[in-house]
Every structure is written in C-alpha cells, then in structure tokens.
Design an enzyme around this catalytic site. Structure first.
Site, PDB file in Angstrom:
ATOM      1  N   ARG A 236       0.862  -1.174   0.000  1.00 53.00           N
ATOM      2  CA  ARG A 236       0.000   0.000   0.000  1.00 53.00           C
ATOM      3  C   ARG A 236       0.897   1.222   0.000  1.00 53.00           C
ATOM      4  O   ARG A 236       1.974   1.194   0.628  1.00 53.00           O
ATOM      5  CB  ARG A 236      -0.864   0.034   1.272  1.00 53.00           C
ATOM      6  CG  ARG A 236      -2.039  -0.912   1.254  1.00 53.00           C
ATOM      7  CD  ARG A 236      -3.108  -0.436   0.281  1.00 53.00           C
ATOM      8  NE  ARG A 236      -4.293  -1.254   0.288  1.00 53.00           N
ATOM      9  CZ  ARG A 236      -4.520  -2.277  -0.554  1.00 53.00           C
ATOM     10  NH1 ARG A 236      -3.632  -2.592  -1.464  1.00 53.00           N
ATOM     11  NH2 ARG A 236      -5.649  -2.956  -0.486  1.00 53.00           N
ATOM     12  N   GLU A 265      -3.950   7.654  -4.705  1.00 53.14           N
ATOM     13  CA  GLU A 265      -4.203   7.043  -6.021  1.00 53.14           C
ATOM     14  C   GLU A 265      -5.616   7.410  -6.484  1.00 53.14           C
ATOM     15  O   GLU A 265      -6.516   7.495  -5.659  1.00 53.14           O
ATOM     16  CB  GLU A 265      -4.115   5.514  -5.913  1.00 53.14           C
ATOM     17  CG  GLU A 265      -2.746   5.015  -5.525  1.00 53.14           C
ATOM     18  CD  GLU A 265      -2.751   3.522  -5.193  1.00 53.14           C
ATOM     19  OE1 GLU A 265      -3.767   2.845  -5.432  1.00 53.14           O
ATOM     20  OE2 GLU A 265      -1.739   3.042  -4.689  1.00 53.14           O
ATOM     21  N   HIS A 283      -1.250   0.630  -9.691  1.00 54.15           N
ATOM     22  CA  HIS A 283      -1.855  -0.292  -8.707  1.00 54.15           C
ATOM     23  C   HIS A 283      -2.552  -1.437  -9.445  1.00 54.15           C
ATOM     24  O   HIS A 283      -3.772  -1.585  -9.364  1.00 54.15           O
ATOM     25  CB  HIS A 283      -2.849   0.439  -7.789  1.00 54.15           C
ATOM     26  CG  HIS A 283      -3.227  -0.370  -6.577  1.00 54.15           C
ATOM     27  ND1 HIS A 283      -3.645   0.200  -5.397  1.00 54.15           N
ATOM     28  CD2 HIS A 283      -3.262  -1.711  -6.366  1.00 54.15           C
ATOM     29  CE1 HIS A 283      -3.910  -0.754  -4.515  1.00 54.15           C
ATOM     30  NE2 HIS A 283      -3.689  -1.934  -5.090  1.00 54.15           N
TER      31      HIS A 283
HETATM   32  C1  8YV Z   1      -6.820  -4.529  -6.120  1.00 60.83           C
HETATM   33  C2  8YV Z   1      -5.608  -4.748  -3.906  1.00 60.83           C
HETATM   34  O1  8YV Z   1      -6.183  -3.361  -6.462  1.00 60.83           O
HETATM   35  O2  8YV Z   1      -5.949  -6.918  -3.172  1.00 60.83           O
HETATM   36  C3  8YV Z   1      -5.811  -5.750  -2.863  1.00 60.83           C
HETATM   37  O3  8YV Z   1      -5.824  -5.366  -1.677  1.00 60.83           O
HETATM   38  O4  8YV Z   1      -5.251  -3.647  -3.655  1.00 60.83           O
HETATM   39  C4  8YV Z   1      -5.831  -5.160  -5.312  1.00 60.83           C
HETATM   40  O5  8YV Z   1      -5.703  -6.469  -5.589  1.00 60.83           O
HETATM   41  C5  8YV Z   1      -8.142  -3.994  -5.952  1.00 60.83           C
HETATM   42  O6  8YV Z   1      -8.855  -4.330  -4.882  1.00 60.83           O
HETATM   43  C6  8YV Z   1      -8.906  -4.123  -7.271  1.00 60.83           C
HETATM   44  O7  8YV Z   1      -9.368  -2.945  -7.627  1.00 60.83           O
END
Ligand code: 8YV
Length: 317
Positions: A236, A265, A283
């Site tokens: 993150r 972001e 991301h």
């Molecule tokens: C995805 C993520 O960016 O799994 C996570 O925590 O940050 C990612 O796999 C997201 O949730 C899809 O938009």
C-alpha cells in the site's frame, strides 16, 4: 420489491470487470454508486434495502457509509487488503467482512519481481532509448544485476513468501522483517528493519496497509538502503513516507524504485512523473484476467454463502 423472495440489494462502491458485474446483476439488485452523480441522495433513497456492499481493496467501506445503512449485513472486498474497511466499526455492528486472499498472491509476487527487474535492469529506460533511435550512438548505460543479490522482504505474509520463493530461484540471499519469525521459513528473520535495510541491496515491501505499518519505510530506512539500493512497493502507498521517497529518488540517495502503489491514487504526486529512476505502475499487481476472474468468483461465492446462511469462504477476522 420486498419480502423474503426479494433479490438482495448490493451497493457497489466501484466498478468490477464487466463479467463480474453481469454475474452479480443476475443474482442481486446492483446499486452502482460509482455511476451516479448525486451519491448522497442515491444512498438516502436506497438506504433501507441495502444488505451488502461489494467494494474493492482500494475503496473499502468507511464507518460513515456503513453507518447510513441500517440493514447492512456484509461487506465483500474484491481484494486482499482490508485497510480501507473500518473493521472495528463493522465488528460493533456485527457486519461480516470478506476479502479475496490467496487467489491474487502469485500475480502480486510476479509484479514485485517484474518491478525489481525493470528498475534494476532499467527496462523502461532502455525501451525508450531503442524507440528514440539513439541505440546506434552507443554508450549504453550499464545497469544493475539482480541474480545473487541480497534482498530484504518487508512483511512476510503470503505475498512476501511468494516473492521470496521467486527470488530464491534467482539465487538471491533473502532476509525478511516481520512482526515475528515465521515457523518453518527457510529465510533469515531480521527483527530490526534498519538493520535489514542496511544489509540489503533491494528492499521489497509486501506489508499490509493500515495504521500499524504507516510510513514504515521512512527517511532512515531509505538512508540505510543506500545509494545503490532499490525499493519495490507492491503493498500500500501508506507503508512508505512518500515525500521522503521522492526526495531520495530526486537526490539519488537510493538508486531506484519500482512502485505499484502510492498516496492519493490515482491522482499521484506529479513529482513522480519526472523521476527517471522510478518504474511506475497503476496499482495493477492483481490485474490479470486470470486473477481478476478468480477474485470476482470469490466475491460472489462469499455473498452467495452469506445469503444462503452458509459459512463464508474467506471471512476477515
Ligand atoms: C486490487 C488490492 O487493487 O488486493 C488488494 O488489496 O489492492 C488489489 O488487488 C483492488 O482491490 C482491485 O481494484
């Protein structure tokens, strides 16, 4: 529509791939918050009938949003990270939370390694050089080897372990920092992050997000990594003190960075755009067709289990 045969209404905070939207729409009344201009009025209009939120790792669900939904039973996260969901609040209301662990581990680890290789071997820079037609002029910059190097992994959960397994195949010497030593891990545990950074040529961050890991990669850690060091972050944005990172890249007190995650972001700090020693991704570590299909399926399986009164597949504690 009301009564026991009514299709549950699911509030979607952000878009999923179309195949998931179609599959969800075949079972639920989908309320797409991201599609409406007046979100506040939309929630007020639908407040009583919303029984589930389908959200994403980056969007989560705030206490404020959940607080407006008196009949909310479950928040299903399309992603492994739940740092954007107010878990303590969900717990006080007995709202269940699910996520999509495991199915995305390999892809996130793959991108971590890809970013390391790209940053060390300067893949984007050399791609630009070839396209610019300057190859015949020679003088190609020599880059940094990855194989056999000392790698520090910050956070040894599923994704950290998958990165370690891959880089073990590159004969890298792997150490890791985590809250505690992992039973049975073949890699060296280093309980002090600064010591790990000092001893590593590359640092790869795979921590979970949230308050407990905020700004963990700070000025001191970057200084300890040193001017030949490369930082990779597939966790993150919050785990890195971003102004400190930008300064370290601008002043070349670290050699480079490979970054999939950022503060704020997708409207990231424009200072990144001018940094030729950083490889940037939007991301997108879990963004393969295969993984996104598996994530969508797991979101639906959790929702189906919940509405059928069955145990959840991947509940978040
Ligand atoms: C995805 C993520 O960016 O799994 C996570 O925590 O940050 C990612 O796999 C997201 O949730 C899809 O938009």
């Amino acid at each position: 529509m009301s009564g026991s045969n009514a299709r549950p209404a699911v509030l979607m905070t952000g878009a999923y791939p179309q195949w998931d939207m179609d599959a969800l729409a075949s079972q639920y009344d989908l309320l797409c918050l991201f599609d409406v201009a007046n979100k506040d009025a939309f929630i007020t209009e639908n407040t009583a009938r919303i029984r589930a939120i389908a959200t994403r790792g980056d969007l989560g669900a705030s206490a404020e949003l959940m607080g407006r939904l008196p009949n909310l039973e479950i928040v299903s996260v399309f992603g492994v990270g739940t740092d954007s969901v107010d878990l303590p609040y969900a717990r006080t209301r007995g709202i269940k939370v699910t996520n999509t662990p495991d199915v995305l581990t390999d892809d996130v680890a793959d991108l971590g390694v890809a970013l390391l290789l790209a940053a060390a071997r300067q893949v984007p820079q050399n791609d630009r050089l070839v396209r610019a037609g300057t190859w015949p002029q020679g003088g190609l910059p020599l880059v940094t080897r990855v194989s056999g190097k000392k790698v520090g992994i910050v956070g040894m959960g599923r994704i950290g372990a998958a990165v370690a397994k891959r880089l073990n195949g590159f004969d890298c010497k792997i150490s890791y920092f985590a809250r505690s030593e992992k039973d049975g891990s073949p890699f060296r545990f280093e309980p002090d992050l600064l010591t790990l950074a000092r001893a590593s040529e590359f640092l790869i961050v795979t921590l979970s997000g949230g308050e407990s890991t905020k700004d963990m990669i700070n000025t001191d850690v970057l200084a300890a990594l040193g001017q030949d060091g490369i930082l990779v972050n597939v966790s993150r944005g919050t785990t890195v003190d971003e102004p400190a990172l930008i300064e370290a890249l601008q002043n070349r007190t670290i050699k480079g960075a490979g970054l999939d995650v950022f503060w704020n972001e997708p409207n990231i700090n424009p200072a990144f755009f001018a940094l030729d020693n950083a490889v940037l991704q939007p991301h997108h570590a879990s963004g393969t067709v295969e993984t996104r299909k598996a994530m969508g399926q797991l979101v639906r399986d959790n929702l189906s289990a919940h509405f059928a009164g069955k145990p959840l597949l991947t509940p978040v504690a």
